[in-house]
Design a protein around this motif. Structure first.
Motif, short mmCIF file in Angstrom:
data_model
loop_
_atom_site.label_atom_id
_atom_site.label_comp_id
_atom_site.label_asym_id
_atom_site.label_seq_id
_atom_site.Cartn_x
_atom_site.Cartn_y
_atom_site.Cartn_z
N ALA A 24 44.43 12.09 -47.54
CA ALA A 24 44.37 10.71 -47.05
C ALA A 24 45.77 10.18 -46.74
CB ALA A 24 43.68 9.82 -48.07
N VAL A 25 46.72 10.46 -47.63
CA VAL A 25 48.11 10.03 -47.43
C VAL A 25 48.71 10.70 -46.20
CG1 VAL A 25 50.44 10.09 -48.40
CG2 VAL A 25 48.50 9.51 -49.85
N LEU A 26 48.45 12.01 -46.04
CA LEU A 26 48.97 12.74 -44.89
C LEU A 26 48.40 12.19 -43.58
CD1 LEU A 26 48.88 16.43 -46.20
CD2 LEU A 26 50.91 15.03 -45.75
N GLY A 27 47.10 11.88 -43.59
CA GLY A 27 46.47 11.32 -42.40
C GLY A 27 47.05 9.97 -42.03
N PHE A 28 47.41 9.19 -43.05
CA PHE A 28 47.98 7.86 -42.83
C PHE A 28 49.43 7.95 -42.33
CE2 PHE A 28 50.00 3.88 -44.12
CZ PHE A 28 49.07 2.94 -43.68
N VAL A 29 50.18 8.87 -42.90
CA VAL A 29 51.61 9.00 -42.56
C VAL A 29 51.81 9.70 -41.21
CG1 VAL A 29 53.82 9.99 -43.27
CG2 VAL A 29 52.30 8.97 -44.97
N PHE A 30 50.93 10.68 -40.91
CA PHE A 30 51.06 11.45 -39.66
C PHE A 30 49.78 11.32 -38.82
CE2 PHE A 30 53.46 13.75 -43.00
CZ PHE A 30 54.76 13.62 -42.47
N PRO A 31 49.48 10.11 -38.37
CA PRO A 31 48.22 9.89 -37.65
C PRO A 31 48.09 10.68 -36.35
CG PRO A 31 49.67 7.99 -37.43
CD PRO A 31 50.28 8.88 -38.46
N ASP A 32 49.21 10.88 -35.64
CA ASP A 32 49.15 11.59 -34.35
C ASP A 32 48.72 13.04 -34.54
OD1 ASP A 32 49.97 9.32 -33.08
OD2 ASP A 32 52.09 9.87 -33.01
N ILE A 33 49.17 13.63 -35.64
CA ILE A 33 48.82 15.04 -35.90
C ILE A 33 47.36 15.17 -36.29
CG2 ILE A 33 49.24 17.02 -37.42
CD1 ILE A 33 52.15 16.10 -37.64
N PHE A 34 46.92 14.36 -37.25
CA PHE A 34 45.59 14.55 -37.83
C PHE A 34 44.46 13.90 -37.01
CE2 PHE A 34 48.38 15.41 -41.43
CZ PHE A 34 47.83 16.58 -41.90
N SER A 35 44.78 12.90 -36.21
CA SER A 35 43.73 12.33 -35.35
C SER A 35 43.24 13.35 -34.33
CB SER A 35 44.25 11.09 -34.63
OG SER A 35 45.36 11.39 -33.81
N ALA A 36 44.10 14.31 -34.00
CA ALA A 36 43.72 15.35 -33.05
C ALA A 36 42.69 16.32 -33.64
CB ALA A 36 44.96 16.14 -32.61
N LEU A 37 42.49 16.25 -34.95
CA LEU A 37 41.53 17.15 -35.61
C LEU A 37 40.15 16.52 -35.76
CD1 LEU A 37 43.82 18.51 -38.49
CD2 LEU A 37 43.40 19.53 -36.25
#
Length: 311
Positions: A24-37
């Motif tokens: 959850a923290v990673l998704g919040f901090v790096f939204p551009d990377i994880f939104s692509a998933l």
């Protein structure tokens, strides 16, 4: 080698709350990377359901014949209390319609697979837990869309037929295939079942990170409120599940199993349905639920296990 993998897999499964929080923290901090998933949410859930199918045995379904009352009470409590609690919370807290749909959707989902692990840690009736999880999952294609339409139909248009078909494709078909593979391969699926917790934790963690990433703006705006609603939903479910089982005279181990089954939902399914039929924002309650219910479940299990040690 297999024992070492099984031990690692078991440890990862038991510490899922940590991995869920990290994702959850990673998704919040790096939204551009994880939104692509985000496009992976549905196929990942299908893989997890396939793995669940490989762990199921005929005895899991015989449980309802041997002990119908606790199984039926657990199912009834789960599919009535959780949607109703979710609906009432959305009314009390005046949630945004999309968030409200997401909260109600979580309440309409079947039991989560991690509930079996939590029941074991709480020294509850694991066979009963597995039976309730399995049967509630098989009922999900019919009950989840119908309950969602009943409690959230006034908020948003719900395509009942297509949603039923989607749940069948991403839940029932993979589970049936998993059961068939188990039957055909027998003990040769032992390796697959040993690594299943790793696959499940990795899969749900990716789903959480993706949902948080695409919902970052909503989290900044109303994340604390959504978290409070989700936590209340979960804890009220635990409390009512245990209370009902106690009032009906079930054993302590059965009470704990029903408590966990009622309080824990298949939030992965909720996220997949929300992202497919509504809006990624509607998947936010499911993502938060994934993080919270594993943390709260481990906490509740620890309390009950320690209570036994004292007694």
């Amino acid at each position: 080698m297999l024992n070492q993998i099984a031990q690692l897999s078991s440890w990862i499964g038991k510490t899922f709350a940590i991995w869920a929080l990290v994702s959850a923290v990673l998704g919040f901090v790096f939204p551009d990377i994880f939104s692509a998933l985000a496009f992976l949410i549905v196929p990942i859930l299908g893989i997890i359901m396939f793995g669940m199918g490989m762990t199921l045995k005929t005895d899991d379904f015989i449980e309802i014949i041997k002990r119908p009352k606790p199984v039926l009470i657990g199912l009834l409590a789960q599919f009535t209390l959780m949607p109703l609690i979710a609906y009432l919370l959305t009314v009390v807290f005046h949630l945004d319609p999309l968030i409200a749909v997401g909260v109600i959707l979580v309440g309409c989902c079947p039991g989560g697979t991690s509930s079996n692990v939590i029941t074991f840690l709480a020294k509850g009736d694991v066979a009963l837990s597995v039976a309730i999880t399995s049967i509630s999952t098989l009922l999900a294609p019919f009950l989840t869309p119908l309950l969602l339409s009943l409690f959230a139909g006034q908020l948003i248009d719900i395509d009942l037929a297509n949603m039923m078909l989607t749940i069948t494709k991403i839940v029932i078909v993979p589970i049936v295939l998993g059961i068939v593979f188990h039957k055909l391969l027998g003990d040769r699926v032992e390796f697959a079942t040993a690594v299943l917790p790793i696959v499940s934790v990795l899969g749900i963690s990716i789903i959480i990170a993706a949902v948080v990433a695409v919902s970052k703006a909503t989290i900044l705006d109303s994340g604390a409120l959504v978290f409070m609603v989700v936590a209340l939903h979960n804890m009220i479910g635990y409390t009512l599940g245990y209370t009902i089982a106690r009032v009906l005279g079930f054993s302590e181990r059965q009470r704990r199993a029903i408590m966990v089954e009622v309080g824990m939902q298949n939030s992965g399914l909720g996220a997949a349905l929300a992202a497919t039929y509504f809006n990624p924002v509607a998947a936010l309650p499911s993502a938060i639920f994934s993080v919270w219910h594993n943390f709260s479940g481990a906490l509740v299990a620890n309390i009950f296990a320690k209570r036994d040690d004292v007694v």
